[in-house]
Design a protein around this motif. Structure first.
Motif, mmCIF file in Angstrom:
data_model
loop_
_atom_site.group_PDB
_atom_site.id
_atom_site.type_symbol
_atom_site.label_atom_id
_atom_site.label_comp_id
_atom_site.label_asym_id
_atom_site.label_seq_id
_atom_site.Cartn_x
_atom_site.Cartn_y
_atom_site.Cartn_z
ATOM 1 N N THR A 98 52.666 -6.247 35.056
ATOM 2 C CA THR A 98 52.370 -7.673 34.916
ATOM 3 C C THR A 98 52.060 -8.092 33.484
ATOM 4 O O THR A 98 52.219 -9.252 33.137
ATOM 5 N N ARG A 99 51.620 -7.154 32.641
ATOM 6 C CA ARG A 99 51.180 -7.552 31.305
ATOM 7 C C ARG A 99 51.884 -6.832 30.163
ATOM 8 O O ARG A 99 52.106 -7.430 29.112
ATOM 9 N N ALA A 100 52.193 -5.578 30.330
ATOM 10 C CA ALA A 100 52.733 -4.778 29.229
ATOM 11 C C ALA A 100 54.152 -5.215 28.877
ATOM 12 O O ALA A 100 54.970 -5.471 29.748
ATOM 13 N N ILE A 101 54.430 -5.289 27.582
ATOM 14 C CA ILE A 101 55.759 -5.629 27.089
ATOM 15 C C ILE A 101 56.218 -4.499 26.170
ATOM 16 O O ILE A 101 55.451 -3.993 25.353
ATOM 17 N N ARG A 102 57.475 -4.125 26.318
ATOM 18 C CA ARG A 102 58.061 -3.075 25.482
ATOM 19 C C ARG A 102 59.344 -3.589 24.865
ATOM 20 O O ARG A 102 59.978 -4.508 25.382
ATOM 21 N N TYR A 146 60.909 -6.335 27.246
ATOM 22 C CA TYR A 146 60.977 -5.840 28.622
ATOM 23 C C TYR A 146 59.565 -5.754 29.174
ATOM 24 O O TYR A 146 58.709 -5.104 28.571
ATOM 25 N N ARG A 147 59.346 -6.422 30.293
ATOM 26 C CA ARG A 147 58.020 -6.393 30.896
ATOM 27 C C ARG A 147 57.883 -5.155 31.770
ATOM 28 O O ARG A 147 58.768 -4.813 32.538
ATOM 29 N N ARG A 182 64.637 4.096 23.807
ATOM 30 C CA ARG A 182 63.250 4.486 23.613
ATOM 31 C C ARG A 182 62.447 3.201 23.508
ATOM 32 O O ARG A 182 62.625 2.432 22.563
ATOM 33 N N TYR A 183 61.615 2.948 24.476
ATOM 34 C CA TYR A 183 60.844 1.721 24.527
ATOM 35 C C TYR A 183 59.471 1.947 23.905
ATOM 36 O O TYR A 183 58.814 2.944 24.175
ATOM 37 N N VAL A 184 59.066 0.997 23.050
ATOM 38 C CA VAL A 184 57.785 1.109 22.352
ATOM 39 C C VAL A 184 56.980 -0.167 22.572
ATOM 40 O O VAL A 184 57.531 -1.217 22.913
ATOM 41 N N ARG A 244 56.647 -10.799 18.514
ATOM 42 C CA ARG A 244 56.639 -11.784 19.600
ATOM 43 C C ARG A 244 57.543 -12.973 19.261
ATOM 44 O O ARG A 244 58.234 -13.499 20.136
ATOM 45 N N ASN A 245 57.558 -13.390 18.001
ATOM 46 C CA ASN A 245 58.434 -14.488 17.581
ATOM 47 C C ASN A 245 59.901 -14.093 17.701
ATOM 48 O O ASN A 245 60.733 -14.908 18.113
#
Length: 69
Positions: free
Chosen positions: A44-48, A40-41, A10-12, A29-30
């Protein structure tokens, strides 16, 4: 192993991950930058991040006597 028996990830969002652990988004982020958590990108911008991986980061704090009476 079939897909039916494999637990689904489950990606958030980073914001949701931060809320889940009661930390800041910067902390998430750290964790990713230090390799403690996989980001996981998406596009181009969203990270999960995988919610199961967040849960795996949690470790119990040992107590004197193991917490039993």
């Amino acid at each position: 192993m079939s897909l039916a028996t494999t637990p689904r990830a489950r990606y958030v969002t980073l914001s949701d991950a931060a809320d889940y652990l009661s930390v800041t988004e910067r902390t998430i982020r750290n964790f990713i930058a230090r390799g403690e958590l996989t980001g996981y990108r998406v596009g181009t911008r969203a990270i999960r991040v995988d919610l199961r991986e967040l849960e795996a980061m949690l470790t119990p704090i040992p107590t004197v006597g193991g917490g039993r009476r």
